[in-house]
Each structure stands twice: as C-alpha cells, then as structure tokens.
Design an enzyme around this catalytic site. Structure first.
Site, PDB file in Angstrom:
ATOM      1  N   GLU A 246       0.872  -1.177   0.000  1.00 17.31           N
ATOM      2  CA  GLU A 246       0.000   0.000   0.000  1.00 17.31           C
ATOM      3  C   GLU A 246       0.903   1.218   0.000  1.00 17.31           C
ATOM      4  O   GLU A 246       1.478   1.569   1.036  1.00 17.31           O
ATOM      5  CB  GLU A 246      -0.896   0.008   1.250  1.00 17.31           C
ATOM      6  CG  GLU A 246      -1.875  -1.147   1.336  1.00 17.31           C
ATOM      7  CD  GLU A 246      -3.061  -1.003   0.402  1.00 17.31           C
ATOM      8  OE1 GLU A 246      -3.104  -0.032  -0.387  1.00 17.31           O
ATOM      9  OE2 GLU A 246      -3.932  -1.879   0.444  1.00 17.31           O
ATOM     10  N   CYS A 280      -2.500   9.095   2.588  1.00 19.79           N
ATOM     11  CA  CYS A 280      -2.184   8.502   1.280  1.00 19.79           C
ATOM     12  C   CYS A 280      -3.288   8.816   0.298  1.00 19.79           C
ATOM     13  O   CYS A 280      -3.046   8.924  -0.899  1.00 19.79           O
ATOM     14  CB  CYS A 280      -2.002   6.998   1.427  1.00 19.79           C
ATOM     15  SG  CYS A 280      -3.383   6.191   2.213  1.00 19.79           S
TER      16      CYS A 280
HETATM   17  P1  NAD Z   1       8.315   5.092   4.716  1.00 23.61           P
HETATM   18  O1  NAD Z   1       8.381   4.285   3.468  1.00 23.61           O
HETATM   19  O2  NAD Z   1       9.408   6.048   5.001  1.00 23.61           O
HETATM   20  O3  NAD Z   1       8.253   4.128   5.993  1.00 23.61           O
HETATM   21  C1  NAD Z   1       7.248   3.150   6.161  1.00 23.61           C
HETATM   22  C2  NAD Z   1       7.789   2.056   7.082  1.00 23.61           C
HETATM   23  O4  NAD Z   1       8.838   1.366   6.408  1.00 23.61           O
HETATM   24  C3  NAD Z   1       8.399   2.555   8.385  1.00 23.61           C
HETATM   25  O5  NAD Z   1       8.032   1.685   9.419  1.00 23.61           O
HETATM   26  C4  NAD Z   1       9.899   2.494   8.124  1.00 23.61           C
HETATM   27  O6  NAD Z   1      10.680   2.354   9.273  1.00 23.61           O
HETATM   28  C5  NAD Z   1       9.975   1.257   7.258  1.00 23.61           C
HETATM   29  N1  NAD Z   1      11.149   1.197   6.382  1.00 23.61           N
HETATM   30  C6  NAD Z   1      11.859   2.228   5.858  1.00 23.61           C
HETATM   31  N2  NAD Z   1      12.850   1.753   5.083  1.00 23.61           N
HETATM   32  C7  NAD Z   1      12.757   0.406   5.092  1.00 23.61           C
HETATM   33  C8  NAD Z   1      13.496  -0.651   4.485  1.00 23.61           C
HETATM   34  N3  NAD Z   1      14.526  -0.393   3.691  1.00 23.61           N
HETATM   35  N4  NAD Z   1      13.120  -1.918   4.716  1.00 23.61           N
HETATM   36  C9  NAD Z   1      12.062  -2.193   5.507  1.00 23.61           C
HETATM   37  N5  NAD Z   1      11.332  -1.244   6.130  1.00 23.61           N
HETATM   38  C10 NAD Z   1      11.661   0.044   5.919  1.00 23.61           C
HETATM   39  O7  NAD Z   1       6.901   5.808   4.698  1.00 23.61           O
HETATM   40  P2  NAD Z   1       6.412   6.923   5.717  1.00 23.61           P
HETATM   41  O8  NAD Z   1       7.169   8.167   5.426  1.00 23.61           O
HETATM   42  O9  NAD Z   1       6.426   6.353   7.088  1.00 23.61           O
HETATM   43  O10 NAD Z   1       4.884   7.099   5.293  1.00 23.61           O
HETATM   44  C11 NAD Z   1       4.464   7.952   4.279  1.00 23.61           C
HETATM   45  C12 NAD Z   1       4.166   7.178   3.020  1.00 23.61           C
HETATM   46  O11 NAD Z   1       3.252   6.124   3.290  1.00 23.61           O
HETATM   47  C13 NAD Z   1       3.490   8.045   1.983  1.00 23.61           C
HETATM   48  O12 NAD Z   1       4.035   7.773   0.713  1.00 23.61           O
HETATM   49  C14 NAD Z   1       2.050   7.595   2.032  1.00 23.61           C
HETATM   50  O13 NAD Z   1       1.323   7.816   0.863  1.00 23.61           O
HETATM   51  C15 NAD Z   1       2.206   6.137   2.335  1.00 23.61           C
HETATM   52  N6  NAD Z   1       0.973   5.585   2.901  1.00 23.61           N
HETATM   53  C16 NAD Z   1       0.232   4.728   2.131  1.00 23.61           C
HETATM   54  C17 NAD Z   1      -0.962   4.218   2.628  1.00 23.61           C
HETATM   55  C18 NAD Z   1      -1.810   3.291   1.785  1.00 23.61           C
HETATM   56  O14 NAD Z   1      -2.660   2.613   2.332  1.00 23.61           O
HETATM   57  N7  NAD Z   1      -1.638   3.243   0.467  1.00 23.61           N
HETATM   58  C19 NAD Z   1      -1.395   4.565   3.906  1.00 23.61           C
HETATM   59  C20 NAD Z   1      -0.615   5.441   4.660  1.00 23.61           C
HETATM   60  C21 NAD Z   1       0.572   5.947   4.142  1.00 23.61           C
END
Ligand code: NAD
Length: 531
Positions: A246, A280
């Site tokens: 997602e 999102c």
């Molecule tokens: P992010 O990708 O920075 O982090 C998300 C999670 O991934 C965190 O827990 C982080 O620690 C972990 N992470 C980061 N790098 C990683 C790696 N290399 N391997 C494994 N895990 C890793 O996202 P964010 O900044 O926390 O959230 C914002 C983003 O999330 C926006 O793009 C938003 O659109 C998206 N989002 C999508 C939905 C959906 O349902 N489509 C819902 C909410 C947020």
C-alpha cells in the site's frame, strides 16, 4: 533543535518527540535482529493453537479490542495527539472511528467470508470442489507514521480474524505510542485465554523492517513510500514471501462545470487538510473545469485562510503539526519550486509557528500546471493544488497522467457523466461527489492501488482474504470408489479423449456429431478387442 539529529543520536534507542511542541516524550529501545527473530518465533508457536480456534473465539478478542477503544477513548486520543501532533478531531474521526468500524465489520462479516465456499467442479461431476480460507501463519506488518492507531489495527484485525499471528514494525516516528496501542490487542488476547505472543511488536528503523522480512514471516503487508516499497519488495523476493503493498498516492479530484461548488469546496477542504494532508488518499490534485475555476478558487482560498492551526493540546484547532521534520522539508521544497514556476498563493505557502513545533500553513496554490514537479510528486502535506482543465476529456487525461493510482474523486450533478468519468480513472478507488478517502469508511469496499500506488488489497472480503492461503480442495461427491485407470495408454485412449473434447467444446451440431461418432467408434473398438 534538530529533532532528526536528536532522534537518531543513539543507535540503541529512538528518542520520541511531540511534533507540535518538540517536547521529548521518551525513548524506545531499538530491537536488534536477534530479538526480531525471537518475536517471530514466539508468534509462530502461538499461531499453532490460534489457527485451530473457531470464529466465535476470534470475534471475542476483537470485541474486547473494540471495548477498550470505547472505554479508553479520551486517553487514546491524547496518546496519538501527542505522538503525531494531530488534532483531537482527527484522532477520533481518522483513527478511533475507522478502527471501530473495521472491528464492527469484521465481527459481523468475517466468518461469512472465511467459511469454506462451494464452487463448481466443472466436468468432474463425481467430485465436489470448494475453496477454503486457511491462515498464512505469521504476517509481518511494516507501517508508516500518519495514523499511529489505525495503521497498526488495519492489518492486525483481519490477520487475527483469519487465524494468523502478526508482528508489527511501526514507524520510528510514532514509536512512543505504538507500544501502548499494540498492548491493547495483547491484553485482549490474554483476557480471552489466548497467547499475547500472537501480536508481536518490533521497534526500529528500516534495518528492523529488513530483519522482519528476512526473519521467517509467512507474508508481509507494507504500507509506506514508493521508494521503500521497492526496497521491501526486493527483500521479500529473496525471502519469497507474498506482499501486499500500500504505497503513496497523488489523487485527482475532478470538479465538473455542473458540480455543486459548495459541496465540492468543502469536500476538497477535507481531502486536502484532514490530518494536515498526511493522507495517502489526500486529494492532491484538484482538476477544476474552466467555467467554474475562478469561483471555486475564490471559495477554497477563503475557506483555507480561515483555518486555525496550532498545538491541538492547547485549544481547538483545525490543522495540527506535521509528524516529521523531513516531510516538512519535502513540502516546503515542492511549494517553493511551484511558486517559482508561476503558481499563485491563495493561502499559506510557508512554515508557521516555527518557534513552537513543525507546522506548515494550510496552503492553496492556483495556476498549477501538470508539468510542474508538485503535480507529479506526492506532497503529503496541507497543500491544495488548483489546476485548470477545459473539459471532461482533459480532466481524465491529466488525472491519469501520473505514476500513481490510489483513490480519486469526481464532482458533477449529472450522475451518468460522473460515472462515465469515474470509469475512465486509473485508480483503486473512486468516490462520486465525495473525497476519495471516504471509500475507507465503507469497509465492504476494498482499499488499494494500481500503478505505483501498490498492489494487493486491504478491507472488505478480498482484503480479509489477502491474509489467507486460499486452498483449493477436491472432494468426493458420493462414497463410491473406483479406480480411474489412465495407463496403459492405447490408441483408444487417444480417440476417446479427442471425441470427448469435440463433444463438449465443439460448437454447432456438426462438431458435436463428430464427437458422438468418435465416441461410438472408440467404444466399438474397445468391445471388439475384448471379444
Ligand atoms: P516510509 O516508506 O518512510 O516508511 C514506512 C515504514 O517502512 C516505516 O516503518 C519504516 O521504518 C519502514 N522502512 C523504511 N525503510 C525500510 C526498508 N529499507 N526496509 C524495511 N522497512 C523500511 O513511509 P512513511 O514516510 O512512514 O509514510 C508515508 C508514506 O506512506 C506516503 O508515501 C504515504 O502515501 C504512504 N501511505 C500509504 C498508505 C496506503 O494505504 N496506500 C497509507 C498510509 C501511508
């Protein structure tokens, strides 16, 4: 003070701050890979018993979680407001309400969608066919920071209902509240005589997420950015586990020339400024038709300038802080670049209350064009972009002109016209005369994206079944046992199969007759051999 530097100063713990005041909330220990593996192992052991439980027991656990949310609502609102800097209203409407609705829906409908399902056995008339929905085992959930409560419960509730264990890796930016939230589920399990290990929590940065993926989980839900989604997918490919992704969005919001402008303007305000735009499914691109563009721009500009912003703990405000200082930098850079390229500021446009916390003013930019970076990159902040389009055709072309495809909105008084536009939008969800995020509140609907917004589905029947091994079972229809002998293969075997295929699949009397003749010949030859 630089909270990013402060937060990462220690490699053993995460220092947690209130984004609205920059007050230090506390520190959370980072889990090393050995501990991540230990949590997964405990979850695996606990799941062996849980997968045998009936639906009534699983429902009892979910009901307890719901009771806790209702009984401790004010305290939970305080917790997420402090950790995420969001308004109290958003903590209720964007966190507690959708989670309660998900719990209600799952309790009411989960069993119906997870019971074995009879399907046709086709030509195998002596057999019965059914689909069974078995748990996958341990589901890993790596989640973002925008909704500390909802992001945890979103995968946790369906995972448990389907008989799985779940290990959650919350965002480092909301580590402080995540322990309290996960504890709700663990306490509910214990109160129902189940192992709390069915819900594990591991805390840390991306490395902890990687340790989770490689640590022996059976499937993964990743909610986050496109960039990290790609890295997660690479790691999941090595571990060969299925993933629901997602990712981000850049949702179009089309305002037709016959739309109810007051309705569209207020929906746009919600779509852009709920949770300071950190959604999102935020309405990131408003595509407004020429004939109503100026009137619409005046109205949303006026509404946005009236929004109150500040620390939600001190007074009622409409827009809170932004969770991460890194995200504010992205928002600021994109807004400044758009202004330099000719966008006109109707409201906001800059950081505010900088002495207090991490706030970006609710912003409305007019004269935005599809070629600007801000129309292609996810902003994920309190910014409304107004782009002028000529007609329905251009609106659809611009709407589909990005790499994203999460949700979308269409406003028109003419339902046939709105549906026609909706049909042509490349998106996982479309709301007609509402903002796209509202689809989440109808839990019978699925939630998920196309293109770079990800794949796989959450919510609804298909979302629940994303947490299952959909097993195909072929069973006896009658207690008759006969050997279906294929070997040794003879000429008659070949003729018999050919005749059957002509009879069953041949269209028209000529082909069918050829099948019947073939059959007759094949049987005749078989009989003559026997005699
Ligand atoms: P992010 O990708 O920075 O982090 C998300 C999670 O991934 C965190 O827990 C982080 O620690 C972990 N992470 C980061 N790098 C990683 C790696 N290399 N391997 C494994 N895990 C890793 O996202 P964010 O900044 O926390 O959230 C914002 C983003 O999330 C926006 O793009 C938003 O659109 C998206 N989002 C999508 C939905 C959906 O349902 N489509 C819902 C909410 C947020």
């Amino acid at each position: 003070m630089n909270t990013v530097v402060e937060m990462r100063a220690d490699t053993r713990q995460i220092r947690c701050f209130d984004p609205a005041t920059r007050e230090l909330l506390g520190a959370v220990a980072i889990d090393p890979p050995e501990r991540v593996h230990e949590v997964i192992a405990r979850a695996k052991a606990a799941q062996i018993g849980w997968r045998e439980t009936d639906f009534a027991r699983r429902r009892a656990v979910l009901r307890r979680i719901a009771d806790h949310l209702v009984d401790h609502m004010d305290e939970l609102v305080d917790v997420v407001v402090r950790d995420a800097g969001k308004t109290r209203e958003n903590a209720l409407m964007g966190e507690i309400w959708p989670v309660l609705e998900k719990l209600r829906w799952t309790v009411a409908n989960g069993e119906k969608h997870l019971r074995p399902e009879r399907v046709s056995s086709g030509l195998l008339m002596h057999k019965r066919a059914r689909l069974e929905y078995h748990p996958l085992g341990v589901v890993g959930a790596i989640i973002p920071w925008n909704y500390p409560l909802q992001n945890i419960m979103n995968p946790l509730v369906p995972a448990l209902m389907a008989g799985n264990a779940v290990v959650v890796k919350p965002s480092e930016w909301v580590a402080w509240s995540s322990g309290r939230i996960v504890e709700i589920a663990r306490a509910a399990l214990m109160a129902e005589g189940q192992s709390p290990d069915l819900v594990g929590l591991v805390q840390g940065y991306g490395e902890t997420g990687q340790a989770l993926i490689a640590g022996g989980i059976d499937s993964l839900v990743f909610i986050g950015s496109v960039h990290n989604g790609q890295r997660v997918l690479e790691a999941a490919a090595k571990a060969l586990i299925p993933v629901v992704l997602e990712l981000g969005g850049k949702d179009p919001f089309i305002v037709c020339d016959d739309a109810d402008l007051e309705q569209a303007a207020h929906a746009a305000m919600a779509g852009c400024f709920i949770n300071a735009g950190q959604n999102c499914v935020a309405s990131e691109r408003l595509l407004v038709q020429d004939a109503v563009y100026d009137r619409f721009a005046d109205r949303v500009g006026e509404l946005a300038r009236a929004l109150r912003q500040g620390d939600p703990k001190r007074s009622a405000v409409d827009v809170g802080a932004m969770v991460t200082p890194l995200q504010i930098e992205i928002v600021e850079r994109l807004v400044q670049k758009a202004i330099a390229q000719g966008a006109r500021v109707l409201a906001g446009g800059r950081r505010v209350l900088t002495g207090e916390g991490d706030f970006f003013a609710p912003t409305v930019l007019a004269n935005v064009t599809p070629d600007m970076e801000i129309m292609r990159e996810e902003v994920f902040g309190p910014v409304m972009l107004l782009c002028r389009v000529r007609d329905d055709h251009e609106a659809v072309a611009v709407a589909n002109g990005t790499g994203f495809g999460l949700s979308s909105s269409v406003f028109s008084r003419d339902h046939a016209r709105a549906r026609c536009i909706a049909d042509r939008l490349q998106a996982g969800m479309t709301a007609i005369n509402d903002f796209g995020g509202m689809t989440y509140m109808a839990q019978d609907l699925t939630f998920g994206g196309v293109k770079q917004s990800g794949f796989g589905r959450m919510n609804g029947r298909d979302g629940l079944r994303s947490f299952c091994n959909v097993k195909a079972v072929l069973d006896d229809r009658l207690p008759l046992h006969f050997a279906n002998k294929l070997f040794p293969i003879t000429e008659q075997t070949f003729d018999g199969i050919g005749a059957t295929l002509r009879l069953v699949y041949g269209r028209g009397p000529g082909r069918k007759l050829a099948g019947v003749v073939g059959w007759a010949r094949s049987i005749g030859e078989r009989l003559s051999r026997r005699s």
